[in-house]
Design a protein around this motif. Sequence first.
Motif, PDB file in Angstrom:
ATOM      1  N   GLU A  59       0.367   4.282   0.757  1.00 57.04           N
ATOM      2  CA  GLU A  59       0.227   5.275   1.836  1.00 57.04           C
ATOM      3  C   GLU A  59       0.531   4.664   3.208  1.00 57.04           C
ATOM      4  O   GLU A  59       0.979   5.367   4.114  1.00 57.04           O
ATOM      5  CB  GLU A  59      -1.201   5.844   1.826  1.00 57.04           C
ATOM      6  CG  GLU A  59      -1.435   6.957   2.840  1.00 57.04           C
ATOM      7  CD  GLU A  59      -2.843   7.541   2.748  1.00 57.04           C
ATOM      8  OE1 GLU A  59      -3.540   7.309   1.736  1.00 57.04           O
ATOM      9  OE2 GLU A  59      -3.245   8.235   3.698  1.00 57.04           O
ATOM     10  N   PHE A  60       0.326   3.369   3.326  1.00 55.33           N
ATOM     11  CA  PHE A  60       0.372   2.772   4.670  1.00 55.33           C
ATOM     12  C   PHE A  60       1.474   1.731   4.833  1.00 55.33           C
ATOM     13  O   PHE A  60       1.293   0.739   5.539  1.00 55.33           O
ATOM     14  CB  PHE A  60      -0.998   2.177   5.017  1.00 55.33           C
ATOM     15  CG  PHE A  60      -2.118   3.169   4.890  1.00 55.33           C
ATOM     16  CD1 PHE A  60      -2.047   4.387   5.555  1.00 55.33           C
ATOM     17  CD2 PHE A  60      -3.219   2.916   4.086  1.00 55.33           C
ATOM     18  CE1 PHE A  60      -3.063   5.318   5.440  1.00 55.33           C
ATOM     19  CE2 PHE A  60      -4.240   3.842   3.966  1.00 55.33           C
ATOM     20  CZ  PHE A  60      -4.165   5.047   4.639  1.00 55.33           C
ATOM     21  N   SER A  61       2.588   1.925   4.177  1.00 59.47           N
ATOM     22  CA  SER A  61       3.696   0.982   4.357  1.00 59.47           C
ATOM     23  C   SER A  61       4.716   1.485   5.376  1.00 59.47           C
ATOM     24  O   SER A  61       5.666   0.789   5.698  1.00 59.47           O
ATOM     25  CB  SER A  61       4.370   0.701   3.017  1.00 59.47           C
ATOM     26  OG  SER A  61       3.498  -0.075   2.211  1.00 59.47           O
ATOM     27  N   PHE A  62       4.519   2.715   5.854  1.00 59.51           N
ATOM     28  CA  PHE A  62       5.418   3.286   6.866  1.00 59.51           C
ATOM     29  C   PHE A  62       4.574   3.916   7.969  1.00 59.51           C
ATOM     30  O   PHE A  62       4.635   5.113   8.229  1.00 59.51           O
ATOM     31  CB  PHE A  62       6.365   4.305   6.221  1.00 59.51           C
ATOM     32  CG  PHE A  62       7.175   3.728   5.094  1.00 59.51           C
ATOM     33  CD1 PHE A  62       8.386   3.100   5.339  1.00 59.51           C
ATOM     34  CD2 PHE A  62       6.710   3.784   3.787  1.00 59.51           C
ATOM     35  CE1 PHE A  62       9.129   2.537   4.310  1.00 59.51           C
ATOM     36  CE2 PHE A  62       7.448   3.225   2.746  1.00 59.51           C
ATOM     37  CZ  PHE A  62       8.657   2.601   3.000  1.00 59.51           C
ATOM     38  N   HIS A 118       0.845  -1.198   0.000  1.00 61.59           N
ATOM     39  CA  HIS A 118       0.000   0.000   0.000  1.00 61.59           C
ATOM     40  C   HIS A 118       0.883   1.253   0.000  1.00 61.59           C
ATOM     41  O   HIS A 118       1.722   1.424   0.876  1.00 61.59           O
ATOM     42  CB  HIS A 118      -0.928   0.014   1.213  1.00 61.59           C
ATOM     43  CG  HIS A 118      -2.067   0.967   1.031  1.00 61.59           C
ATOM     44  ND1 HIS A 118      -1.878   2.327   0.954  1.00 61.59           N
ATOM     45  CD2 HIS A 118      -3.391   0.765   0.865  1.00 61.59           C
ATOM     46  CE1 HIS A 118      -3.046   2.922   0.764  1.00 61.59           C
ATOM     47  NE2 HIS A 118      -3.974   1.995   0.702  1.00 61.59           N
TER      48      HIS A 118
END
Lengths: 174, 551
Positions: B158-161, B156
């Motif tokens: 936006e949501f990998s960090f 994803h």
Amino acid sequence: MPLVKGNTVVADEFVHLAEDAPLPADGAVLLSAERFLKDPEAALARNGKENVKTGVIWPNNRDVDDLLPYLDRLAVIALVFPIFRDGRAYSQARLLRERHAFKGELRATGQVLRDQFMFMLRAGFDAFEVKKDKDAQVFADVAHRFSVFYQPTGDGRVTAFHRRLMHLPESVKS
Amino acid sequence: MYAYDELDRTIVNERVSEFRDQVARRLSGELTEDEFKSLRLMNGVYLQLHAYMLRIAIPYGTLSSKQMRALAHVARKYDRGYGHFTTRQNIQYNWIKLAELPDALSDLAEVGIHGMQTSGNCIRNVTADQWAGVAPGEVEDPRIWAEILRQYSTLHPEFSFLPRKFKFAITASEHDRAAIKVHDIGLRIHKNAQGETGFEVLVGGGLGRTPFIGKTINEFVGQRDILSYVEAILRVYNQYGRRDNIYKARIKILVHELGIEKFKQEVEEEWAQMRDGALALQDAEIEDIRSRFFYPKYDNLSDTPDELKKALQNPNFEAWYKNSIAPHKQPGYAIVTLSLKPVGGPPGDATAEQMDEIADLAEKYSFGEIRVGHEQNLALPHVAKRDLPALWRALDKIGVATPNVNLVSDIIACPGLDYCSLANARSIPIAQELTRRFANPDTANLIGRLHINISGCINACGHHHVGHIGILGVEKNGEEFYQITIGGRADENAALGHLVGPAVPYDQVADVIEDIVEAYLALRQRPQELFVDAVKRLGVEPFKERVYATR
Ligand code: HEM
Ligand code: SF4
């Protein structure tokens, strides 16, 4: 730090303006958020003249809504990755591009390494202040490493879901 | 079963090639260990006590025989001949060389399995009820939704960090086998008053240093809206979750600090702006995923076949049948749990030979399908009841027919000090000792359902907070001590356990557990009253008295 735009290393026309340096009448500048917000009109009023572009460096813990009144006059918004692991700017980027239709340059700054290019492109970044020279050189290759994507984002790539539904050939590359 | 298509396989292969490049850059020194760390973690690679550890995802716990053989192959070729099934529907290998990791992953990619997002601050492998699709009375197969979430969350942008790791669990049964209340987001599929199927969404559950039971943020989110709803939650978390302190970075802390009402308000405001966007699921998309799941063609079989009736005369078979066999939605079939908890063995371990044999047996008796559950056991989900006697003999031969499922020796334990660099104390030897103490099947049956969970440190990988009896390793002046809690549970009535008293040294743990169990046998109202229910009724005091009276 090399700047990558449109898959190649380019010269950065923007000058990072020091906090106490006077605002030049000409030339492209990047201002800190604080400085910009103190007198946005002064910074933006330079627009309209040739070669005068204004950008802002926006910290990742500040709501991008504060920028909404100025979006169509800002040439650059630079978002910050203070460390590789801090991904707040990905959300800011998507909000700016997808919700608020920001059309200017969206620049990734800070700890920008090749292993993030794909995520950044998908979130809407189109310019990258790359930390390592070598990473900048391989930008185009790395950006094409993945050819299939699951999530819909504002970058407009056709998702796996939609490819299946449209029965597009497996080999279609976006 | 869900079969990956060319698109899914392409992503897995491209990820392996990316990781191969990252490993090469690490080996050449181009990447520092610190830079490499986040990258390897997102591919399931930890640096452990002895070597690199590789964690492989088994999405929603479903495996084909072919995939199981690939897991055996990796154990044999790159590790020391075994693997460890974990509480999150993953398998871990403890002895793989860094330089060989890309090859191991590439071998697994051939059968569509991978280490993507089994670690790191991203959305982890989505887990589900291990009996999904076969449990009687289920609203629908929750794996369809787990698969939709798997695809949604993989790489994803936006949501990998995120501030911290993020775990989804999903169930569609009344009885929760997926422990949804101790996950960052728990989803319960149910029907509303209008008969529509949708999701109760829970948020902010989790164990570790600060355990919380998840809270309901929305009673009913429709199917069309579920992805946009979870995206709204994730976006609020990504922006406002704490990043200043790793111990306060999980979403449970954000939910706790804001309060569920305020958190819900933030989420709903975000959601209102995007729910009709690109994430709104079309029926055609849902149907497309649904159509990729294959179900066996069951025969019309007797529910009480002669073969079974005859075998039940054998007390050994009967003992196994009683606790390893669960009802199936299709008459004539059963769900069979394979115990990876032999007396004296490390919970969850399987050898390459066992894995291969189980793959063969699944092909012969279970339409080539195997399940992995969070209790660190395996299951064969579609066994004809008439085949049970033959299957039992075969399972017994390879040591996975210990008749202790859900009994006191069916212990969940993390690797602890034997493998884990974060451990304060050993877990596996405690589990081994307890299985020996409670090896007598008659005693175990007398005690009934009782879950013991052991963690080697506060991170709670062994889910000790939600064990009926929880054992937590702590360190005191360089020595191993253990805190003991009772009354926890991970099902639909999830609760955190209560401390029985001061921590006890290593060599007293088994005695204390025996005392607690004896107290229960003396105090229960009737044999049907489960240990946890007795603790709920009586509180901790009587158990505490019993344990500390003599110490
Ligand atoms: C051996 C290497 C391992 C390491 C270094 C490790 C590390 C950790 C850490 C640091 C946490 C705490 C995270 C947090 O609460 O924020 C954690 C939690 C957890 N780990 Fe592990 N772990 C390991 C093995 C395992 C194994 C073998 C299992 C399963 C048997 C497992 C399953 C879990 C689970 C279920 C949690 C609970 C998270 C929660 O609900 O809050 N881990 N682990
Ligand atoms: S609970 Fe602690 S000791 Fe056990 S595996 Fe997790 S981190 Fe390691």
